[in-house]
Design a protein around this motif. Sequence first.
Motif: not given
Length: 206
Positions: A35-56
Amino acid sequence: MIKEKGILFILSGPSGVGKGTVRKKLFEEETDLQYSISMTTRDRRPGEVDGVDYFYKTKEEFEQLIKDGQLLEYAQYVNNYYGTPRNYVEETLENGQDVFLEIEVQGALQVKENFPEGVFIFLFPPSLDELKNRIVSRGTESQELVLNRLKEARNEIEMMDAYDYVVVNDKVQHAVDKVKTIIKSEHLKRERIAKQYKKILEDELS
């Protein structure tokens, strides 16, 4: 041995057509897809991992990527950017893995412009009445918003010509089976296999 490059598949269609439901069911059955991982400028939420949930990214970093043409598509929602990073998609494809992107119609048209070699699948409602029923059954939108969504859906359906395939989402399993057939058939296309064999012949004769 032929090392087959992955294919980018884009599933799109009007709001309320069931893109997320079809994608979720497809991934339960088709484990080879990434699944294509999206990139975002929003703040990372608790438990979210960079490169897994989004690229921050910061807003400045994101805007630089836009300038550098490093996003296949992007949009802005509530003061935050969201987009599909080109590098991640291309690296995953080079590693021989298919990438699957579920996205709104406007985003899909951006991807078409920036990555025309992708395979574009339009998810179509059985009828506009059925689409209206699905939007209304969410129970989260006013009558005015439902009518606006239906008007937008009509406009999006007219953009169907930009796609390679159309799948009617009458029943989720039927739609998933059709998408799986598209994935298999795309890997058997003559031009894809011919490119791989020509590369082997060139390597052997050089």
